[in-house]
Design an enzyme around this catalytic site. Structure first.
Site, PDB file in Angstrom:
ATOM      1  N   GLU A   1     -25.161  91.025 110.484  1.00  0.00           N
ATOM      2  CA  GLU A   1     -24.719  89.634 110.384  1.00  0.00           C
ATOM      3  C   GLU A   1     -25.911  88.711 110.152  1.00  0.00           C
ATOM      4  O   GLU A   1     -25.859  87.790 109.346  1.00  0.00           O
ATOM      5  CB  GLU A   1     -23.963  89.255 111.662  1.00  0.00           C
ATOM      6  CG  GLU A   1     -23.265  87.922 111.559  1.00  0.00           C
ATOM      7  CD  GLU A   1     -22.391  87.626 112.754  1.00  0.00           C
ATOM      8  OE1 GLU A   1     -21.910  86.492 112.827  1.00  0.00           O
ATOM      9  OE2 GLU A   1     -22.199  88.511 113.610  1.00  0.00           O
TER      10      GLU A   1
ATOM     11  N   ARG B   1     -21.208 106.514 119.700  1.00  0.00           N
ATOM     12  CA  ARG B   1     -19.850 107.022 119.937  1.00  0.00           C
ATOM     13  C   ARG B   1     -19.371 107.894 118.794  1.00  0.00           C
ATOM     14  O   ARG B   1     -18.542 108.776 118.982  1.00  0.00           O
ATOM     15  CB  ARG B   1     -18.903 105.868 120.249  1.00  0.00           C
ATOM     16  CG  ARG B   1     -19.184 105.260 121.634  1.00  0.00           C
ATOM     17  CD  ARG B   1     -18.361 104.009 121.916  1.00  0.00           C
ATOM     18  NE  ARG B   1     -18.708 102.916 121.035  1.00  0.00           N
ATOM     19  CZ  ARG B   1     -19.676 102.030 121.254  1.00  0.00           C
ATOM     20  NH1 ARG B   1     -20.403 102.106 122.337  1.00  0.00           N
ATOM     21  NH2 ARG B   1     -19.908 101.062 120.391  1.00  0.00           N
TER      22      ARG B   1
END
Length: 181
Positions: free
Chosen positions: A101, A64
């Site tokens: 993460e 994006r």
């Protein structure tokens, strides 16, 4: 940015609960991109602080960030540089590993995309934990770029990404915030 504009733009973002996993509220900007007025206003607001400044390149993070970054590059009359996941660019690349993460990933850009000293704005749709953006800033700086700012439509401040980038000495511009993940 006025509170009214932030509200108007925020209303154009679709929220999808429990995507990609339970407990996550996914902020989908495709609805904002599909609304010509909202898309134009978002791009205008993101570039406003740099109108009239010398910006050599806009670097967009896959995927994006390509859409938003291309529009911003057009507005500031600069070149555009795609930053992609490893193995997606056809020419010789420079790369940077960054923390996720759980684990790491690698982003790349073409070795000749940015000349030392060029002024660059980094762009993506959303800043959460900031791992990818931090890796992109390190990649840009590795090539000698001056990272003028990082711009995002959405900030998830509870996850600390924007604060992390500011801690690296990069001004951060966002248009709206959502609490949580």
């Amino acid at each position: 940015m006025t509170p009214e504009l932030a509200h108007d733009l925020k209303a154009s973002v679709r929220t999808i609960p429990d995507y990609p996993k339970p407990g996550i509220m996914f902020r989908d900007i495709t609805t904002l991109l599909g609304d010509p007025r909202a898309f134009r206003r978002a791009v205008d607001e993101l570039v406003h602080p740099w109108a009239g400044s010398k910006i050599d390149k806009v670097a967009g993070i896959e995927a994006r960030g390509f859409i938003i970054g291309g529009a911003i590059a057009h507005q500031v009359s600069s070149g555009f540089v795609p930053i992609r996941k490893k193995g997606k660019l056809p020419h010789a690349c420079v790369s940077m590993s960054y923390a996720l993460e759980y684990g790491t990933d690698i982003i790349e850009m073409h070795v000749d995309a940015i000349a030392p000293g060029e002024r660059v704005i980094l762009v993506d749709d959303l800043i959460a934990t900031g791992g990818t953006a931090e890796g992109a800033i390190k990649l840009l700086r590795q090539t000698g770029a001056e990272v003028v700012a990082a711009c995002f439509i959405i900030d998830l401040p509870d996850l600390g990404g924007a604060a992390k980038l500011r801690g690296m000495g990069v001004p951060v511009r966002t248009l709206m915030e959502f609490g949580g993940h």
